[in-house]
Motif scaffolding. Structure first.
Motif, PDB file in Angstrom:
ATOM      1  N   SER A 192      66.740 -33.325  62.216  1.00 18.15           N
ATOM      2  CA  SER A 192      67.292 -32.426  63.235  1.00 18.15           C
ATOM      3  C   SER A 192      67.686 -33.180  64.491  1.00 18.15           C
ATOM      4  O   SER A 192      68.485 -32.692  65.282  1.00 18.15           O
ATOM      5  CB  SER A 192      66.290 -31.322  63.564  1.00 18.15           C
ATOM      6  N   ARG A 193      67.149 -34.375  64.679  1.00 18.58           N
ATOM      7  CA  ARG A 193      67.502 -35.184  65.856  1.00 18.58           C
ATOM      8  C   ARG A 193      68.772 -36.003  65.638  1.00 18.58           C
ATOM      9  O   ARG A 193      69.311 -36.558  66.588  1.00 18.58           O
ATOM     10  CB  ARG A 193      66.337 -36.097  66.212  1.00 18.58           C
ATOM     11  N   VAL A 194      69.234 -36.079  64.403  1.00 20.86           N
ATOM     12  CA  VAL A 194      70.426 -36.868  64.087  1.00 20.86           C
ATOM     13  C   VAL A 194      71.671 -36.022  64.342  1.00 20.86           C
ATOM     14  O   VAL A 194      71.764 -34.892  63.893  1.00 20.86           O
ATOM     15  CB  VAL A 194      70.400 -37.342  62.615  1.00 20.86           C
ATOM     16  N   ARG A 195      72.627 -36.596  65.066  1.00 24.21           N
ATOM     17  CA  ARG A 195      73.890 -35.896  65.297  1.00 24.21           C
ATOM     18  C   ARG A 195      74.794 -36.142  64.107  1.00 24.21           C
ATOM     19  O   ARG A 195      75.174 -37.265  63.820  1.00 24.21           O
ATOM     20  CB  ARG A 195      74.565 -36.415  66.553  1.00 24.21           C
ATOM     21  N   MET A 196      75.130 -35.077  63.424  1.00 22.57           N
ATOM     22  CA  MET A 196      75.954 -35.197  62.230  1.00 22.57           C
ATOM     23  C   MET A 196      77.440 -35.251  62.562  1.00 22.57           C
ATOM     24  O   MET A 196      78.220 -35.767  61.801  1.00 22.57           O
ATOM     25  CB  MET A 196      75.687 -34.016  61.296  1.00 22.57           C
ATOM     26  N   ARG A 197      77.827 -34.712  63.671  1.00 23.21           N
ATOM     27  CA  ARG A 197      79.243 -34.674  64.021  1.00 23.21           C
ATOM     28  C   ARG A 197      79.475 -35.529  65.248  1.00 23.21           C
ATOM     29  O   ARG A 197      78.627 -35.665  66.104  1.00 23.21           O
ATOM     30  CB  ARG A 197      79.666 -33.235  64.321  1.00 23.21           C
TER      31      ARG A 197
ATOM     32  N   VAL B 239      57.606 -33.852  54.413  1.00 28.46           N
ATOM     33  CA  VAL B 239      58.847 -33.065  54.444  1.00 28.46           C
ATOM     34  C   VAL B 239      59.106 -32.539  55.850  1.00 28.46           C
ATOM     35  O   VAL B 239      60.223 -32.593  56.355  1.00 28.46           O
ATOM     36  CB  VAL B 239      58.792 -31.910  53.412  1.00 28.46           C
ATOM     37  N   GLU B 240      58.067 -32.020  56.502  1.00 25.82           N
ATOM     38  CA  GLU B 240      58.229 -31.494  57.858  1.00 25.82           C
ATOM     39  C   GLU B 240      58.642 -32.584  58.832  1.00 25.82           C
ATOM     40  O   GLU B 240      59.509 -32.372  59.684  1.00 25.82           O
ATOM     41  CB  GLU B 240      56.936 -30.810  58.304  1.00 25.82           C
ATOM     42  N   GLU B 241      58.047 -33.772  58.712  1.00 21.75           N
ATOM     43  CA  GLU B 241      58.417 -34.889  59.592  1.00 21.75           C
ATOM     44  C   GLU B 241      59.856 -35.324  59.325  1.00 21.75           C
ATOM     45  O   GLU B 241      60.618 -35.600  60.248  1.00 21.75           O
ATOM     46  CB  GLU B 241      57.459 -36.069  59.420  1.00 21.75           C
ATOM     47  N   THR B 242      60.238 -35.368  58.057  1.00 21.57           N
ATOM     48  CA  THR B 242      61.628 -35.724  57.709  1.00 21.57           C
ATOM     49  C   THR B 242      62.597 -34.696  58.270  1.00 21.57           C
ATOM     50  O   THR B 242      63.655 -35.048  58.792  1.00 21.57           O
ATOM     51  CB  THR B 242      61.783 -35.843  56.180  1.00 21.57           C
TER      52      THR B 242
END
Length: 141
Positions: free
Chosen positions: A32-37, A24-27
Motif C-alpha cells: 500500500s506504500r508503493v505508488r503504482m502510478r 500477508v498483512e505486512e506485505t
C-alpha cells in the motif's frame, strides 16, 4: 468427548497459519506504500505541450486544440488525464502523432538508442544546404 487430533500438532498448525497471516498483512502494508502510478504530467510538461501546440511546426489539428485550450474550453490537464478523451477535436489532434509514435516505438523495440530516436523525432528546419527530413520518419536516422 475427546478431540481426534493431537493437541500439539493442532497448536503448531494454528501458529503456522498465524505466522503466514502476519506475513500477508505486512506485505499488504508494504504494497500500500508503493505508488503504482506515476504522478502524471507536471506544470512544466503541460507548458511544453502548450508551447509545441502553438508553434509553427505543430500539426493543424493540434493548433486547433491549442486554440480551444487558450479559449478556456478545456485544459491541457483535461487532455493529458483522459477526461477529454471523448472529444472529437482531442481525438483528431492525438491521431496526428500516432504514426510517428508507432515508428518510434518500433525503432526502440528494434534496439535503437532511445535518445537517437527522440533526436530523430525533433522537428528540424531544412536549410538550403541541408537535405534531411523535417519530420520524424524512418529515414531520419
Amino acid at each position: 468427548m475427546t478431540f481426534p487430533y493431537d493437541r500439539a500438532r493442532l497448536d503448531a498448525l494454528v501458529a503456522d497459519v498465524d505466522a503466514r497471516l502476519a506475513t500477508v498483512e505486512e506485505t499488504a502494508r508494504a504494497a500500500s506504500r508503493v505508488r503504482m502510478r506515476s504522478p502524471g504530467l507536471g506544470a512544466a510538461d503541460l507548458a511544453a505541450i502548450s508551447r509545441f501546440a502553438n508553434s509553427p511546426g505543430a500539426p493543424r489539428e493540434l493548433k486547433d486544440l491549442a486554440r480551444r485550450v487558450d479559449a478556456g474550453e478545456l485544459s491541457w490537464r483535461d487532455v493529458a488525464s483522459g477526461r477529454a478523451a471523448d472529444d472529437e477535436g482531442v481525438q483528431r489532434a492525438l491521431r496526428t502523432g500516432v504514426p510517428d509514435l508507432r515508428r518510434a516505438y518500433a525503432a526502440i523495440r528494434e534496439g535503437e538508442d532511445p535518445e537517437d530516436v527522440v533526436e530523430a523525432g525533433r522537428p528540424r528546419v531544412v536549410g538550403d544546404d541541408e537535405d534531411g527530413p523535417s519530420r520524424f520518419t524512418e529515414d531520419a536516422w
